[in-house]
Enzyme design. Structure first.
Site, PDB file in Angstrom:
ATOM      1  N   LYS A 160       0.872  -1.191   0.000  1.00  0.00           N
ATOM      2  CA  LYS A 160       0.000   0.000   0.000  1.00  0.00           C
ATOM      3  C   LYS A 160       0.902   1.232   0.000  1.00  0.00           C
ATOM      4  CE  LYS A 160      -3.970   0.475   2.220  1.00  0.00           C
ATOM      5  NZ  LYS A 160      -5.098   0.532   1.280  1.00  0.00           N
TER       6      LYS A 160
HETATM    7  N1  PMP Z   1      -7.814  -2.916  -2.851  1.00  0.00           N
HETATM    8  C1  PMP Z   1      -7.282  -1.689  -2.680  1.00  0.00           C
HETATM    9  C2  PMP Z   1      -6.616  -1.026  -3.824  1.00  0.00           C
HETATM   10  C3  PMP Z   1      -7.367  -1.053  -1.423  1.00  0.00           C
HETATM   11  O1  PMP Z   1      -6.829   0.152  -1.240  1.00  0.00           O
HETATM   12  C4  PMP Z   1      -8.035  -1.708  -0.369  1.00  0.00           C
HETATM   13  C5  PMP Z   1      -8.181  -1.023   0.967  1.00  0.00           C
HETATM   14  N2  PMP Z   1      -7.077  -1.268   1.791  1.00  0.00           N
HETATM   15  C6  PMP Z   1      -8.547  -2.982  -0.597  1.00  0.00           C
HETATM   16  C7  PMP Z   1      -8.427  -3.558  -1.854  1.00  0.00           C
HETATM   17  C8  PMP Z   1      -9.196  -3.761   0.517  1.00  0.00           C
HETATM   18  O2  PMP Z   1      -8.228  -4.162   1.448  1.00  0.00           O
HETATM   19  P1  PMP Z   1      -8.558  -4.333   2.998  1.00  0.00           P
HETATM   20  O3  PMP Z   1      -9.649  -5.338   3.071  1.00  0.00           O
HETATM   21  O4  PMP Z   1      -7.301  -4.821   3.584  1.00  0.00           O
HETATM   22  O5  PMP Z   1      -8.974  -3.003   3.486  1.00  0.00           O
END
Ligand code: PMP
Length: 311
Positions: A160
């Protein structure tokens, strides 16, 4: 226009500061080049008090993103976890959303951030339903964006990194501008990747009584923590789960579609590019998984109690 309510205090480099003082310098490397790494973490109110959902897994992913960005984290995992808990406590919040950001700081100008100190900020706010008030019950309308989700390597897709989000931001603006709720993004070859900030799933076979859950591989999608939770819950409920490539046409002909994410939780998708999914209302399998997810997050039942870290 503000769709969130900021908390009085944030946490910056080891101490509490007032929300308005939670700034880093504009010449910070991460502001100049988008080289920060971050996590969004949800805090739910459970009968025993507020609880952070899968805090340890979020901090592991943060540290992994930092490793990919070759960033030294000047805190242990336990210290970051404690700081997250402390911010919620200090602000006396129950249901809230935390944003943890690690950024290369200010010190020298130039592209290589080697040797720069890092800033760690933890912010917290109350947030309404991210995809709209009725999103969970009624479902959302998604449009396929022309902007692709493309990364240099699989490792980069799994990190991220703040700068990677410019494509998501453009796709989201495009979707909102055209009256949709969220953008669906494809990978470089035209396979379904994920939504702007959510993973995507489709359900097939439910009509025949043998539901299968299918989600794209993580080569082009973030390995979401909500995604992993839903996959575990589904398998425990006897639903087969597959990770594989598929095209948007297959998604559109699925019996059910839903998205998952820290902000979106489990949100049904009722149409894609104007074409209706199933009968245009949230599907049975989606609703079942959604219920288990919300019960778990709110501390009901023991099965997934390991996912909650009480404040
Ligand atoms: N895809 C992207 C591009 C994201 O930014 C997120 C949010 N973190 C998710 C999927 C979902 O991930 P998570 O369930 O860990 O929040």
């Amino acid at each position: 226009m503000k769709d969130f309510r900021e908390a009085p205090f944030a946490w910056l480099n080891g101490r509490f500061v007032k929300w308005k003082d939670a700034g880093v310098h504009s010449a910070s490397h991460s502001f100049l080049y988008g080289t920060g790494v971050f996590e969004g973490i949800a805090c739910y109110l459970a009968p025993k008090g507020p609880a952070l959902f899968r805090l340890g897994d979020h901090i592991d992913r943060l540290r992994e993103s930092a490793r990919v960005m070759k960033m030294k984290v000047p805190y242990t995992k336990a210290e970051v976890e404690k700081a997250c808990i402390d911010v919620v406590r200090k602000n006396r919040l129950d249901e809230c959303y935390l944003r943890v950001v690690l950024g290369y700081g200010y010190g020298k100008i130039g592209l290589a951030p080697t040797g720069l100190k890092t800033d760690l900020t933890i912010m917290v706010w109350r947030q309404g339903n991210y995809l709209g008030k009725m999103a969970q019950e009624k479902g959302i309308k998604v449009m396929t964006s022309g902007i692709r989700r493309v990364f240099g390597t699989e490792e980069l897709a799994a990190a991220k990194i703040t700068g990677s989000y410019y494509t998501s931001a453009l796709a989201k603006m495009e979707a909102l501008g055209k009256g949709f709720d969220e953008a669906l993004m494809l990978d470089a070859k035209g396979f379904v990747a994920e939504c702007a900030v959510e993973n995507i799933f489709m359900v097939r076979g439910a009509k025949n009584g043998v539901p299968e859950l299918i989600t794209p591989l993580t080569a082009s999608a973030l390995p979401g923590i909500t995604r992993a939770s839903i996959m575990e819950i589904a398998r425990n409920e006897g639903i087969e789960v597959w990770e594989r490539l598929f095209r948007p046409e297959e998604l559109c002909s699925a019996e059910e579609v839903f998205v998952t994410g820290t902000s979106a939780q489990v949100t049904p998708v009722v149409s894609i590019d104007g074409s209706t999914i199933g009968n245009g209302t949230p599907g049975i399998v989606t609703k079942r998984l959604q219920k288990t997810f919300f019960d778990t997050a709110h501390g009901k039942g023991k099965k997934y109690a390991k996912w909650l870290v009480y404040v």
